[in-house]
Design a protein around this motif. Sequence first.
Motif, PDB file in Angstrom:
ATOM      1  N   PHE A 118       9.929  -2.533  -7.219  1.00 34.79           N
ATOM      2  CA  PHE A 118       9.593  -3.695  -6.399  1.00 34.79           C
ATOM      3  C   PHE A 118      10.171  -3.635  -4.987  1.00 34.79           C
ATOM      4  N   ALA A 119      10.570  -2.470  -4.516  1.00 37.42           N
ATOM      5  CA  ALA A 119      11.196  -2.370  -3.190  1.00 37.42           C
ATOM      6  C   ALA A 119      10.322  -2.948  -2.089  1.00 37.42           C
ATOM      7  N   ALA A 120       9.006  -2.862  -2.236  1.00 39.53           N
ATOM      8  CA  ALA A 120       8.098  -3.298  -1.171  1.00 39.53           C
ATOM      9  C   ALA A 120       8.122  -4.804  -0.935  1.00 39.53           C
ATOM     10  N   ILE A 121       8.693  -5.570  -1.864  1.00 40.91           N
ATOM     11  CA  ILE A 121       8.713  -7.021  -1.653  1.00 40.91           C
ATOM     12  C   ILE A 121       9.814  -7.426  -0.679  1.00 40.91           C
TER      13      ILE A 121
ATOM     14  N   GLY B   8       5.063 -13.528 -10.339  1.00 41.11           N
ATOM     15  CA  GLY B   8       5.857 -13.512  -9.113  1.00 41.11           C
ATOM     16  C   GLY B   8       6.053 -12.192  -8.410  1.00 41.11           C
ATOM     17  N   ASN B   9       6.967 -11.350  -8.931  1.00 35.21           N
ATOM     18  CA  ASN B   9       7.270 -10.091  -8.264  1.00 35.21           C
ATOM     19  C   ASN B   9       6.052  -9.193  -8.153  1.00 35.21           C
ATOM     20  N   LEU B  10       5.238  -9.135  -9.198  1.00 40.76           N
ATOM     21  CA  LEU B  10       4.075  -8.251  -9.185  1.00 40.76           C
ATOM     22  C   LEU B  10       3.057  -8.706  -8.147  1.00 40.76           C
ATOM     23  N   ARG B  11       2.855  -9.991  -8.037  1.00 36.17           N
ATOM     24  CA  ARG B  11       1.934 -10.507  -7.012  1.00 36.17           C
ATOM     25  C   ARG B  11       2.430 -10.143  -5.615  1.00 36.17           C
ATOM     26  N   LEU B  12       3.739 -10.294  -5.385  1.00 35.55           N
ATOM     27  CA  LEU B  12       4.318  -9.959  -4.084  1.00 35.55           C
ATOM     28  C   LEU B  12       4.184  -8.466  -3.797  1.00 35.55           C
ATOM     29  N   LEU B  13       4.348  -7.641  -4.835  1.00 32.35           N
ATOM     30  CA  LEU B  13       4.214  -6.193  -4.657  1.00 32.35           C
ATOM     31  C   LEU B  13       2.792  -5.826  -4.261  1.00 32.35           C
ATOM     32  N   LEU B  14       1.816  -6.369  -4.967  1.00 32.86           N
ATOM     33  CA  LEU B  14       0.420  -6.077  -4.661  1.00 32.86           C
ATOM     34  C   LEU B  14       0.075  -6.497  -3.232  1.00 32.86           C
ATOM     35  N   GLU B  15       0.579  -7.642  -2.818  1.00 34.22           N
ATOM     36  CA  GLU B  15       0.313  -8.107  -1.460  1.00 34.22           C
ATOM     37  C   GLU B  15       0.958  -7.197  -0.425  1.00 34.22           C
ATOM     38  N   ALA B  16       2.186  -6.730  -0.722  1.00 39.69           N
ATOM     39  CA  ALA B  16       2.891  -5.867   0.232  1.00 39.69           C
ATOM     40  C   ALA B  16       2.213  -4.504   0.363  1.00 39.69           C
ATOM     41  N   LEU B  17       1.883  -3.890  -0.761  1.00 39.84           N
ATOM     42  CA  LEU B  17       1.281  -2.556  -0.702  1.00 39.84           C
ATOM     43  C   LEU B  17      -0.115  -2.593  -0.087  1.00 39.84           C
ATOM     44  N   ALA B  18      -0.782  -3.717  -0.187  1.00 40.84           N
ATOM     45  CA  ALA B  18      -2.095  -3.849   0.442  1.00 40.84           C
ATOM     46  C   ALA B  18      -1.989  -3.817   1.964  1.00 40.84           C
ATOM     47  N   LYS B  19      -0.798  -4.040   2.501  1.00 41.32           N
ATOM     48  CA  LYS B  19      -0.588  -4.052   3.951  1.00 41.32           C
ATOM     49  C   LYS B  19      -0.088  -2.712   4.492  1.00 41.32           C
ATOM     50  N   VAL B  20       0.116  -1.721   3.629  1.00 39.83           N
ATOM     51  CA  VAL B  20       0.614  -0.417   4.081  1.00 39.83           C
ATOM     52  C   VAL B  20      -0.423   0.227   5.002  1.00 39.83           C
ATOM     53  N   ASP B  21      -0.009   0.521   6.245  1.00 37.40           N
ATOM     54  CA  ASP B  21      -0.930   1.114   7.207  1.00 37.40           C
ATOM     55  C   ASP B  21      -0.396   2.430   7.781  1.00 37.40           C
ATOM     56  N   TRP B  22       0.511   3.079   7.015  1.00 36.52           N
ATOM     57  CA  TRP B  22       1.007   4.403   7.390  1.00 36.52           C
ATOM     58  C   TRP B  22       0.765   5.337   6.211  1.00 36.52           C
ATOM     59  N   PRO B  23       0.761   6.642   6.412  1.00 39.60           N
ATOM     60  CA  PRO B  23       0.519   7.572   5.301  1.00 39.60           C
ATOM     61  C   PRO B  23       1.629   7.468   4.256  1.00 39.60           C
ATOM     62  N   MET B  24       1.280   7.085   3.047  1.00 41.66           N
ATOM     63  CA  MET B  24       2.260   6.950   1.975  1.00 41.66           C
ATOM     64  C   MET B  24       1.649   7.429   0.669  1.00 41.66           C
ATOM     65  N   THR B  25       2.378   8.283  -0.030  1.00 40.80           N
ATOM     66  CA  THR B  25       1.946   8.765  -1.338  1.00 40.80           C
ATOM     67  C   THR B  25       2.534   7.885  -2.421  1.00 40.80           C
ATOM     68  N   LEU B  26       1.668   7.353  -3.267  1.00 44.53           N
ATOM     69  CA  LEU B  26       2.097   6.544  -4.409  1.00 44.53           C
ATOM     70  C   LEU B  26       1.986   7.383  -5.666  1.00 44.53           C
ATOM     71  N   PHE B  27       3.117   7.654  -6.301  1.00 46.95           N
ATOM     72  CA  PHE B  27       3.139   8.415  -7.549  1.00 46.95           C
ATOM     73  C   PHE B  27       3.077   7.444  -8.726  1.00 46.95           C
ATOM     74  N   VAL B  28       2.186   7.724  -9.664  1.00 50.08           N
ATOM     75  CA  VAL B  28       2.036   6.883 -10.855  1.00 50.08           C
ATOM     76  C   VAL B  28       1.899   7.785 -12.079  1.00 50.08           C
ATOM     77  N   PRO B  29       2.227   7.285 -13.279  1.00 49.20           N
ATOM     78  CA  PRO B  29       2.034   8.088 -14.494  1.00 49.20           C
ATOM     79  C   PRO B  29       0.569   8.487 -14.649  1.00 49.20           C
ATOM     80  N   ALA B  30       0.337   9.713 -15.099  1.00 49.23           N
ATOM     81  CA  ALA B  30      -1.032  10.227 -15.210  1.00 49.23           C
ATOM     82  C   ALA B  30      -1.915   9.325 -16.061  1.00 49.23           C
ATOM     83  N   LYS B  31      -1.352   8.772 -17.131  1.00 45.97           N
ATOM     84  CA  LYS B  31      -2.167   7.944 -18.020  1.00 45.97           C
ATOM     85  C   LYS B  31      -2.516   6.593 -17.415  1.00 45.97           C
ATOM     86  N   MET B  32      -1.884   6.254 -16.278  1.00 46.08           N
ATOM     87  CA  MET B  32      -2.144   4.972 -15.616  1.00 46.08           C
ATOM     88  C   MET B  32      -2.979   5.141 -14.353  1.00 46.08           C
ATOM     89  N   ARG B  33      -3.552   6.307 -14.151  1.00 39.79           N
ATOM     90  CA  ARG B  33      -4.276   6.578 -12.909  1.00 39.79           C
ATOM     91  C   ARG B  33      -5.395   5.562 -12.658  1.00 39.79           C
TER      92      ARG B  33
END
Length: 275
Positions: free
Chosen positions: A65-68, A95-120
């Motif tokens: 949740f660092a992005a919040i 709460g936290n998850l909603r804030l995270l989704l809102e924050a990551l939707a605003k990312v406007d620089w090159p950023m790699t998001l790593f996620v578990p393969a089964k959650m792609r």
Amino acid sequence: MNTADKIFATLKSIVKIALQSKVCPKAKKVSKGRIIIMGNGPSLNRTIADNIGTLQRSDTMAVNFAAIAPVFFTIRPRYYVLADPHFFTGDDCEGNLRLLLEALAKVDWPMTLFVPAKMRAHATARYTGRGIDIRTFNAVGAEGFSTFCNFVYRRGLAMPRPRNVLIPAIMLALNEGYAEVDIVGADHSWMKTISVTDDNEVVSVQPHFYADTQSEKNRIRHEYTGYRLHQIVESFAIAFKSYHDIARYAASRGIKVYNATPGSFIDAFPRIVTL
């Protein structure tokens, strides 16, 4: 482990990899400088205050949740790691998850998001944004003979048991080709805050550098309901052992890993005081 235990662990790991692992990128040649991984422990606030310029100039990796936290948009991490299924299947109005989704939707620089393969598929539906490139990793734990472990770790097929998000974060940084990995915000001082009520309910307080919403506090409290103390302590032990497995893997590749977290309970990596 004795030889018999290593044989059993290796065979068990082979079966897990065959059943659970998907094709992911292999480790890159060590050719880059350093990366700073930011855990979410409370000490990160002081580290950021003392080193904001260094963090802005460096390749950094954030987790969970660092992005919040507002400072996320000041540091602008190069990498981000999510591991818990909650990030992909949880209630996106929470709460936290909603804030995270809102924050990551605003990312406007090159950023790699790593996620578990089964959650792609889940990650693509939730986290695709202007600056976000989604990549996957296998959150599959492997143990056994060191030569076997190093082989599957380098090929991205498995990693030391990923009991918390910092374990895959460090492994991903190692396999991205960095020559040095510095870790901050990895307090891991849970044993100071764990307690048991008179009703035999285990309470584990895990403070972060950001402010959790009340719904997030309630979710964590609910998740711990039913767990016994020995189960939680065993989980801690698995995580701390995984760091030693990571240290051995890093050494086999000639990569330096340093812990720059004041008061950290992680005893696997050499300490440094300043970044």
